[in-house]
Every structure is written in C-alpha cells, then in structure tokens.
Design a protein around this motif. Structure first.
Motif, PDB file in Angstrom:
ATOM      1  N   GLU A 375      -3.469  -7.868  -9.379  1.00 45.71           N
ATOM      2  CA  GLU A 375      -2.478  -7.029  -8.686  1.00 45.71           C
ATOM      3  C   GLU A 375      -3.024  -5.611  -8.582  1.00 45.71           C
ATOM      4  OE1 GLU A 375       1.680  -7.558  -9.852  1.00 45.71           O
ATOM      5  OE2 GLU A 375       1.073  -9.319 -11.023  1.00 45.71           O
ATOM      6  N   ILE A 376      -4.218  -5.516  -8.048  1.00 44.77           N
ATOM      7  CA  ILE A 376      -4.926  -4.247  -7.946  1.00 44.77           C
ATOM      8  C   ILE A 376      -4.581  -3.581  -6.621  1.00 44.77           C
ATOM      9  CG2 ILE A 376      -7.210  -3.178  -7.870  1.00 44.77           C
ATOM     10  CD1 ILE A 376      -8.215  -5.510  -9.596  1.00 44.77           C
ATOM     11  N   THR A 377      -4.296  -2.309  -6.664  1.00 42.17           N
ATOM     12  CA  THR A 377      -3.958  -1.534  -5.465  1.00 42.17           C
ATOM     13  C   THR A 377      -5.073  -0.537  -5.164  1.00 42.17           C
ATOM     14  OG1 THR A 377      -2.758   0.124  -6.765  1.00 42.17           O
ATOM     15  CG2 THR A 377      -1.493  -1.759  -5.959  1.00 42.17           C
ATOM     16  N   GLY A 378      -4.863   0.210  -4.061  1.00 42.77           N
ATOM     17  CA  GLY A 378      -5.798   1.271  -3.738  1.00 42.77           C
ATOM     18  C   GLY A 378      -6.944   0.800  -2.871  1.00 42.77           C
ATOM     19  N   SER A 379      -8.093   1.469  -3.010  1.00 39.06           N
ATOM     20  CA  SER A 379      -9.237   1.255  -2.128  1.00 39.06           C
ATOM     21  C   SER A 379     -10.510   1.020  -2.940  1.00 39.06           C
ATOM     22  CB  SER A 379      -9.433   2.467  -1.220  1.00 39.06           C
ATOM     23  OG  SER A 379     -10.672   2.417  -0.570  1.00 39.06           O
ATOM     24  N   PRO A 380     -11.366   0.097  -2.490  1.00 44.75           N
ATOM     25  CA  PRO A 380     -12.651  -0.121  -3.164  1.00 44.75           C
ATOM     26  C   PRO A 380     -13.779   0.737  -2.609  1.00 44.75           C
ATOM     27  CG  PRO A 380     -12.359  -1.795  -1.494  1.00 44.75           C
ATOM     28  CD  PRO A 380     -11.140  -0.891  -1.408  1.00 44.75           C
ATOM     29  N   VAL A 381     -13.503   1.575  -1.603  1.00 41.22           N
ATOM     30  CA  VAL A 381     -14.573   2.286  -0.893  1.00 41.22           C
ATOM     31  C   VAL A 381     -15.398   3.139  -1.849  1.00 41.22           C
ATOM     32  CG1 VAL A 381     -15.093   3.994   0.877  1.00 41.22           C
ATOM     33  CG2 VAL A 381     -13.337   2.256   1.282  1.00 41.22           C
ATOM     34  N   GLN A 382     -14.739   3.922  -2.701  1.00 40.32           N
ATOM     35  CA  GLN A 382     -15.447   4.805  -3.621  1.00 40.32           C
ATOM     36  C   GLN A 382     -16.333   4.005  -4.570  1.00 40.32           C
ATOM     37  OE1 GLN A 382     -12.816   7.394  -5.815  1.00 40.32           O
ATOM     38  NE2 GLN A 382     -14.433   8.124  -7.175  1.00 40.32           N
ATOM     39  N   LEU A 383     -15.806   2.896  -5.070  1.00 35.50           N
ATOM     40  CA  LEU A 383     -16.568   2.062  -6.003  1.00 35.50           C
ATOM     41  C   LEU A 383     -17.793   1.458  -5.326  1.00 35.50           C
ATOM     42  CD1 LEU A 383     -16.898   0.534  -8.700  1.00 35.50           C
ATOM     43  CD2 LEU A 383     -15.348  -1.208  -7.787  1.00 35.50           C
ATOM     44  N   VAL A 384     -17.601   0.871  -4.155  1.00 37.05           N
ATOM     45  CA  VAL A 384     -18.710   0.228  -3.451  1.00 37.05           C
ATOM     46  C   VAL A 384     -19.782   1.245  -3.074  1.00 37.05           C
ATOM     47  CG1 VAL A 384     -19.352  -1.021  -1.347  1.00 37.05           C
ATOM     48  CG2 VAL A 384     -17.313  -1.695  -2.624  1.00 37.05           C
ATOM     49  N   ASN A 385     -19.359   2.445  -2.706  1.00 35.89           N
ATOM     50  CA  ASN A 385     -20.315   3.475  -2.310  1.00 35.89           C
ATOM     51  C   ASN A 385     -21.167   3.967  -3.478  1.00 35.89           C
ATOM     52  OD1 ASN A 385     -19.599   3.418   0.354  1.00 35.89           O
ATOM     53  ND2 ASN A 385     -18.263   5.211   0.270  1.00 35.89           N
ATOM     54  N   ARG A 386     -20.695   3.731  -4.702  1.00 36.62           N
ATOM     55  CA  ARG A 386     -21.446   4.182  -5.886  1.00 36.62           C
ATOM     56  C   ARG A 386     -22.484   3.167  -6.334  1.00 36.62           C
ATOM     57  NH1 ARG A 386     -17.856   5.641 -10.774  1.00 36.62           N
ATOM     58  NH2 ARG A 386     -19.945   6.072 -11.643  1.00 36.62           N
TER      59      ARG A 386
END
Length: 476
Positions: A375-386
């Motif tokens: 039940e994870i919310t938000g965005s993965p963009v920051q994580l993937v970009n790292r």
C-alpha cells in the motif's frame, strides 16, 4: 584451497612441464578420447596430434615426468561453439597417473556414467559438469571410487537413486555435487559416513522424503544445497551441530513444514540462508538478530507471520521476504542502512508508506527492487533516478500516484519496469521505448494520450483512461 585453483595455474604452464615425449600409453589414451569426439567447432583438441608431446597439448598437465596427471577441458556455458559432441572413450583408462579429470561446460558430451574411472588408481578429483551424460549412477560407484576427494557430476541428465555406496567407503570425500540432474528417491543415510565432507550439493533433482537428520556426523560441512527437490518434513535439528562451520544453507523450493528453528540464529558465519517456496509457518526467530554477517536471506513464499525480528546486519546484499503474512508497515531500518545491496524484494509484505520518505543509505548498486502488492503511495521517480545499475523495478498493485512523464530518465541498465495497477497519470514518456527495456507493464492506471512508438504489446497498456495509438486503437 579449491582443487581447480591448484590445477588451472599449472595448466597455463603445462607447455614446459616435460622436456621428454609423454608416455605412449597416455598418448594412446588421449587420442582414443579425441576419436570419440564427433564435433569440435572451436578446435579445442587441434593441438592433440600423434607423435607430438601430449604434455604440451591443450588441457593436459604432466607433473610426474612424462605421465599425464590432469585432463582439463572447459567450454563456455552459453557458447555452443565451445562445445564438444561425442562420448567419453574408455581409452582414458590408459592414463594410470591421472589424478584430476575436469570436463566442464562441454554441453553435448553424452553417454552413460564413464565406468572407465574405476580403472584409474590415482584419481582424486572428478568434475564432469554441464554435459549431457545420462542414465543411472552405478550402484558400486562409492566402492570403486573410494579414493576420491571430489565427485562433481552437476548439470547432466543422470537419473535413478543416489547409490547408498556413495557414503560407504569414500572416507576422503570433501565435495559431493550431484545437482542439476534427474535423481530420484530419498537422500541415502550412508552420506552421514562422509566425515570430511565440506560441500553437499544435491539441488535441482527430484529427491523426495524427509531431510535426513544426520548432520551431527558431518561437522566439516560449510555448504548444504538441497533446493529445488520434493523434500518434506521439518528442518532437522541435527543441523544445529554446524553452527560454527556452515556458510550456505539452501533448502528452498521443497515442501518443508514446521517453524524455522531458533538454533539458526546461532550460525554467526552464515552467508546465505535460502528457505523460499516451502510451507514454513510461525514467526521468524528473534535469534536472527545474531546473524550479523548474513549477505543473502530469502524466506519468500512461505506462511511466516509477524513480528519480524530486528536485525543488525552490517550490509545485506540480497533480501526477499515476499509473499508471507508479514505486516512490516515500512521497509526495515537495517535494510535502509545497508551500505551495499543488490536485490530487495518485499512484495506483499504489508508496507504502508510514501515512497519519497524512504531514503536508503545507498542506491548505486541496486539491481532489483520489488515492492509489489503493498500500500505504497507517492512517486518512484526520485528513487529510480538515484540508481545506476537497476535492472528491474516492480511496484504493481500499490497506490503510486505521479505523472509518468516526470520519469524522463530511465537507467541505461533497466530491463524490466512494472507499474501496473496503480494511480499513475499523464502521458507515456518516450523513455518508455528505450531500446534496452525488455519488459514494460503500465496497465490499469490513469494514463492518457498518444503512445510513443513502442514494440510492447497492447496488454502492457490495457485498462488506462484514454491511451491510443499502436498497438492500441488509433487516436481520434
């Protein structure tokens, strides 16, 4: 030291191993072996010519003057041009000083178990791995090869039971490696007589029955791999006797039941614990807090329940707790703090968090991240970009909500991306057509607009609000 590490440097210097011609029996035995090879596309045996010094042939070592002491031929596992087709000629029995036989990754080498080995009085090391040998293992194999230090027949097609004779007289055996065959029946109790055994590897067979409770007799064991069989029952208590020696314990993909034993927490030297795809139940023991050196932990696909213990791992490389009955709430701190981690799989682990709030100490080395079915919310963009080496990112069936167009940069290493069954909106970015991406699934979101040119099927985009263009219906 591994016997291969001893032999390989010697092989590199074998061209100067003997000034005299090799023994005529050895030459005849090797040429007889060559005559049994029907195809040698890489020319592996091209230096094996009658009348030349066989001690200087590729793959030959002579440590006893003019006598051949090792035969080492190796292909490349995924390169069939380095394969050999044919059979193992009984003429090798002429090599009376042969101490090591290494036939590795030759792929098409076929026939039954080579009983010629029984006639080699000096033989200590047998590695016949990743070939195409088949049929049963001889019932008297242990009696006839009592001198062996290593018996490795991995990745062939041997069938039938493991002969009881394997444990009867092989007092010197340090490695028994029979994985990747089609062996059936129970693990023979006579294996407990192999008191010098360091590695027991019987994985990827069709072995059945309980795991024998005989490990108290095998106090030198550092590696046990019984995974991918049909074994039943519980983890035997005698394994507790190996607390000071065992580094690898792999029993995944069986039908084991019961709880994970408390004594496993005393295995302070344990590097890898793999118990996935069984029917283990109950809670993970609190004693797991003592496993400070573990690098690979896989407990996925069982029936394990809360609470998951606090651990103090100095740097885990691979963790998979997926598909149990955990309610972790968040990604554990000891995982977040790991300075080097390659694979993190926490699918269906009851995680409820905003993804931007997860700030792992290091993301550079991540290969795989699987956070699906939480039940994870938000965005993965920051994580993937790292990440720099990310190969697979899986986050399906969560509550991720972000503009997909903001994911403008995919790591060049990314091969698989699954964001299906979320709340992702916006257009599909052109980066989603990157040539390196092999699998993409963004189905059942709220995406809209015309698709960029893509090679992925319509199922990868199904169930969105208003996507259009090939392979979906054309835009109006």
């Amino acid at each position: 030291m591994h016997p291969l590490l001893i032999i390989i440097p010697i092989l590199l210097a074998s061209s100067s191993a003997a000034a005299a011609q090799c023994h005529p029996d050895d030459e005849a035995g090797l040429l007889g072996f060559k005559s049994g090879i029907l195809s040698d596309p890489s020319g592996m045996l091209s230096s094996w010519k009658k009348g030349s010094d066989c001690c200087k042939w590729l793959g030959i070592t002579c440590l006893s003057g003019t006598r051949v002491t090792a035969l080492y031929l190796s292909g490349q596992p995924n390169n069939r041009t380095t394969a050999l087709s044919g059979t193992i000629s009984p003429s090798l029995s002429k090599l009376s000083h042969l101490g090591g036989l290494y036939l590795l990754d030759l792929i098409h080498l076929s026939g039954p178990f080579p009983t010629l080995l029984f006639a080699l009085p000096a033989l200590q090391y047998v590695y016949i791995n990743n070939n195409n040998l088949s049929g049963p293992l001889p019932p008297d194999i242990g009696d006839k090869l009592a001198r062996l230090d290593v018996l490795s027949l991995e990745a062939n097609h041997f069938s039938g039971p493991i002969p009881a004779s394997v444990g009867r007289r092989m007092a010197n055996l340090t490695r028994l490696q029979l994985g990747g065959n089609r062996l059936t029946g129970a693990i023979p109790a006579t294996i407990q007589q192999l008191r010098n055994l360091n590695q027991l590897r019987l994985e990827r067979n069709q072995l059945s029955g309980p795991v024998p409770d005989f490990f108290a007799h095998l106090t030198q064991l550092g590696w046990i791999n019984l995974s991918h069989n049909r074994l039943t029952g519980s983890i035997p208590p005698s394994i507790s006797a190996l607390a000071s020696t065992l580094s690898y314990l792999e029993m995944g993909h069986n039908s084991l039941t019961g709880q994970i034993p408390e004594f496993l927490g005393k295995f302070r030297a344990l590097d890898t614990l793999e118990l996935s795809w069984n029917r283990l139940s109950g809670a993970v023991p609190k004693s797991f807090a003592n496993l400070t050196k573990i690098f690979n932990l896989d407990l996925s696909h069982n029936q394990l329940v809360d609470p998951f213990p606090q651990m103090y791992v100095r740097g885990i490389e691979s963790l998979d707790l997926s598909h149990n009955r955990f309610h972790l709430g968040s990604i554990p701190r000891w995982v977040t703090a790991s300075p080097i981690i390659y694979s993190l799989k926490l699918a269906g682990c009851g995680i409820k968090m905003r993804l931007e709030e997860w700030k792992p100490a290091e993301t550079y080395f991540y290969d795989y991240i699987d956070l699906s079915e939480n039940e994870i919310t938000g965005s993965p963009v920051q994580l993937v970009n790292r990440t720099e080496y990310l190969v697979g990112f899986y986050a399906s069936k969560n509550k991720l909500r972000f503009d997909f167009e903001s994911m403008r940069r995919f790591p060049k290493s990314l091969k698989e991306l699954d964001l299906s069954h979320n709340l992702v909106f916006g257009k599909v970015p052109g980066a989603a057509s990157a040539p390196g991406l092999a699998k993409l699934n963004v189905s059942y979101n709220h995406l809209c607009g015309q698709l960029p040119p893509t090679r992925f099927p319509s199922s990868a985009f199904a169930g969105n609000d208003c996507l259009c263009g090939p392979p979906l219906p054309k835009c109006m």
